[in-house]
Enzyme design. Structure first.
Site, PDB file in Angstrom:
ATOM      1  N   ASP A  56     -75.172 -44.943  98.839  1.00 40.26           N
ATOM      2  CA  ASP A  56     -75.738 -45.320  97.681  1.00 40.26           C
ATOM      3  C   ASP A  56     -74.646 -46.360  97.066  1.00 40.26           C
ATOM      4  OD1 ASP A  56     -78.151 -43.690  96.606  1.00 40.26           O
ATOM      5  OD2 ASP A  56     -76.863 -42.255  97.646  1.00 40.26           O
ATOM      6  N   GLU A  79     -78.371 -48.176  89.782  1.00 42.05           N
ATOM      7  CA  GLU A  79     -78.467 -46.541  89.569  1.00 42.05           C
ATOM      8  C   GLU A  79     -77.097 -45.953  89.466  1.00 42.05           C
ATOM      9  OE1 GLU A  79     -81.256 -43.049  91.157  1.00 42.05           O
ATOM     10  OE2 GLU A  79     -80.944 -45.068  92.394  1.00 42.05           O
ATOM     11  N   ASP A 143     -82.067 -50.661  93.423  1.00 42.64           N
ATOM     12  CA  ASP A 143     -82.204 -49.290  93.626  1.00 42.64           C
ATOM     13  C   ASP A 143     -81.325 -49.369  95.398  1.00 42.64           C
ATOM     14  OD1 ASP A 143     -82.237 -46.535  94.646  1.00 42.64           O
ATOM     15  OD2 ASP A 143     -84.226 -46.514  93.837  1.00 42.64           O
ATOM     16  N   ILE A 145     -80.472 -46.968  97.414  1.00 41.78           N
ATOM     17  CA  ILE A 145     -81.091 -46.086  98.352  1.00 41.78           C
ATOM     18  C   ILE A 145     -82.124 -45.568  97.662  1.00 41.78           C
ATOM     19  CG2 ILE A 145     -80.983 -44.221  99.919  1.00 41.78           C
ATOM     20  CD1 ILE A 145     -78.345 -44.749 100.547  1.00 41.78           C
ATOM     21  N   ASP A 146     -83.158 -45.759  97.828  1.00 36.39           N
ATOM     22  CA  ASP A 146     -84.596 -45.280  97.193  1.00 36.39           C
ATOM     23  C   ASP A 146     -85.003 -44.325  98.344  1.00 36.39           C
ATOM     24  OD1 ASP A 146     -86.549 -44.904  95.404  1.00 36.39           O
ATOM     25  OD2 ASP A 146     -87.922 -46.476  96.358  1.00 36.39           O
ATOM     26  N   THR A 148     -83.587 -40.950  98.522  1.00 35.59           N
ATOM     27  CA  THR A 148     -82.429 -40.212  99.220  1.00 35.59           C
ATOM     28  C   THR A 148     -82.392 -39.177  99.942  1.00 35.59           C
ATOM     29  OG1 THR A 148     -81.224 -40.904  96.963  1.00 35.59           O
ATOM     30  CG2 THR A 148     -80.129 -39.333  98.414  1.00 35.59           C
ATOM     31  N   HIS A 241     -92.589 -35.448  92.941  1.00 31.23           N
ATOM     32  CA  HIS A 241     -92.531 -36.781  92.396  1.00 31.23           C
ATOM     33  C   HIS A 241     -93.906 -37.047  91.886  1.00 31.23           C
ATOM     34  CE1 HIS A 241     -88.860 -37.967  95.292  1.00 31.23           C
ATOM     35  NE2 HIS A 241     -88.486 -37.243  93.989  1.00 31.23           N
ATOM     36  N   SER A 265     -90.336 -42.982  99.240  1.00 29.30           N
ATOM     37  CA  SER A 265     -89.586 -44.240  98.567  1.00 29.30           C
ATOM     38  C   SER A 265     -90.583 -45.320  98.147  1.00 29.30           C
ATOM     39  CB  SER A 265     -88.487 -44.707  99.046  1.00 29.30           C
ATOM     40  OG  SER A 265     -88.804 -45.375 100.351  1.00 29.30           O
ATOM     41  N   LYS A 268     -93.823 -46.812 100.293  1.00 28.14           N
ATOM     42  CA  LYS A 268     -95.040 -46.825 100.208  1.00 28.14           C
ATOM     43  C   LYS A 268     -95.792 -48.257  99.737  1.00 28.14           C
ATOM     44  CE  LYS A 268     -94.345 -42.981  97.449  1.00 28.14           C
ATOM     45  NZ  LYS A 268     -93.055 -42.791  97.813  1.00 28.14           N
ATOM     46  N   ARG A 282     -98.767 -42.250  91.860  1.00 27.03           N
ATOM     47  CA  ARG A 282     -97.712 -41.568  91.386  1.00 27.03           C
ATOM     48  C   ARG A 282     -97.775 -41.087  90.037  1.00 27.03           C
ATOM     49  NH1 ARG A 282     -91.883 -41.539  92.625  1.00 27.03           N
ATOM     50  NH2 ARG A 282     -90.623 -40.963  90.841  1.00 27.03           N
ATOM     51  N   ASP A 295     -86.923 -48.318  90.662  1.00 28.50           N
ATOM     52  CA  ASP A 295     -88.024 -47.586  91.408  1.00 28.50           C
ATOM     53  C   ASP A 295     -89.149 -48.255  91.717  1.00 28.50           C
ATOM     54  OD1 ASP A 295     -86.436 -45.249  92.092  1.00 28.50           O
ATOM     55  OD2 ASP A 295     -87.003 -44.185  90.210  1.00 28.50           O
TER      56      ASP A 295
END
Length: 361
Positions: A56, A79, A143, A145-146, A148, A241, A265, A268, A282, A295
């Site tokens: 990250d 982030e 982001d 690392i979306d 994690t 999520h 992440s 998608k 979501r 995100d």
């Protein structure tokens, strides 16, 4: 009056910098993810107890350094901050070594991206991701690392970067190191670089090949000819999520029977844009939760330029000019032909203004 930034020529340099930076960060994070998965160990705990790794921090430093080298007046919504690095003996040196290794491997990009050479420069660069966002000026949403948890288990994750100008997302780039080139071939090649510019379309190429001009990349589209009976839904791997109870009711009402595609992440969004699925939901797990702009910013422009639609759960367009969060509830991304009926079904279940939403949170 808002400035006019819509032509391809206006964003030629921005796109190249974003693609090269995301690719460099993706190469680095892929190596770290593979190492972590092989050792079956996790990351470091931040003060909020969520997992974080050297990946990250290293990815955020690489990308922000690349942006500010080329566009020093721009702001970045990132982030991470460097507090944990400064408080943890040896962590800064570990991060710097990983950064220097990928810089050496990716030397040909350094004329454009620059390089980091000290722990202090890494920390100060990370801390430049402190923009509050807003509806004015040029602001990048990052982001590093979306996904994690996917990153930690060696599965799907993404490096995501978008440029927001006067509150509107103008370009997005997403690196997906572990995404199969062909989902029907589990033993096939992996790695995708997804790019979109507002008004120009969405494009895809292999992440680990030389970055090509957009005209030499594959133009991608959502499938706008699929009915609900044939449609695939992209679902998150992590149950926390999205409200899976509400999702099941929506799928039942719409007669969606195809097996879902489970991915972590903003991968998608990439799968939808490439035509691997047609719907991504979501759904709120907390009525007070507001989605972070990093995100969704890159995924938003990728879907809309692939001839799809993205909205909140009430059908409203997402507003990326209100700060570091969207200040709206949930996300619905889909093909144009399905979107209106999805929103209609959601409102039928939770109420026109979400009167029954709390039941499913």
């Amino acid at each position: 009056m808002k400035r006019f930034y819509r032509t391809m020529a206006s964003f030629h340099k921005e796109l190249l910098v974003a693609q090269l930076a995301v690719k460099r960060a993706s190469i680095l994070t892929k190596k770290i993810s593979d190492e972590i998965a092989a050792k079956t160990t996790g990351g470091i705990s931040k003060t909020d107890k969520s997992p974080v790794t050297i990946g990250d921090f290293a990815a955020q430093a690489i990308v922000i350094n690349s942006i500010l080298k080329n566009f020093p007046s721009d702001e970045v919504v990132g982030e991470e901050d460097s507090d944990l690095i400064r408080q943890t003996p040896g962590l800064g040196q570990n991060i710097l070594e990983h950064i220097q290794n990928v810089q050496n491997e990716d030397k040909f990009s350094s004329d454009v991206l620059g390089e980091l050479s000290s722990i202090d420069s890494v920390c100060s660069t990370i801390d430049k991701g402190d923009s509050k966002g807003g509806s004015s000026g040029r602001i990048w949403a990052l982001d590093p690392i979306d996904g994690t948890k996917g990153f930690l288990r060696g599965d799907q994750f993404a490096v995501c970067l978008a440029l927001i100008v006067d509150g509107e997302v103008q370009l997005g780039v997403i690196g997906c190191p572990n995404l199969l080139v062909d989902l029907s071939n589990p033993s096939g090649k992996r790695g995708g670089l997804f790019s979109a510019i507002r008004g120009r379309g969405s494009y895809y190429q292999n992440l680990f090949e030389e970055v090509k001009p957009l005209d030499d990349q594959r133009r991608i589209f959502l499938n706008n000819k699929v009915s609900f009976a044939e449609a695939k839904v992209c679902e998150g791997v992590e149950k926390g999520h999205s409200s899976h109870e509400l999702q099941a009711l929506i799928k039942e009402d719409l007669n969606i029977v195809s097996k879902s595609l489970n991915l972590d992440s903003q991968v998608k969004y990439c799968a939808l844009a490439r035509g691997d699925a047609e719907i991504y939901l979501r759904l709120p797990k907390d009525v007070n939760y507001q989605e972070k702009i990093w995100d969704h910013a890159a995924g938003n422009v990728l879907i809309t330029e692939a001839e799809g639609v993205v909205s909140d759960i009430y059908g409203n367009s997402l507003d990326f000019g209100k700060g570091r969060t969207l200040q709206s509830q949930g996300i619905v991304a889909s093909s144009k032909t399905l979107h209106a009926d999805i929103i209609k079904t959601i409102k039928k279940i939770i109420g026109e203004n979400g009167e029954e939403l709390q039941k499913y949170c």
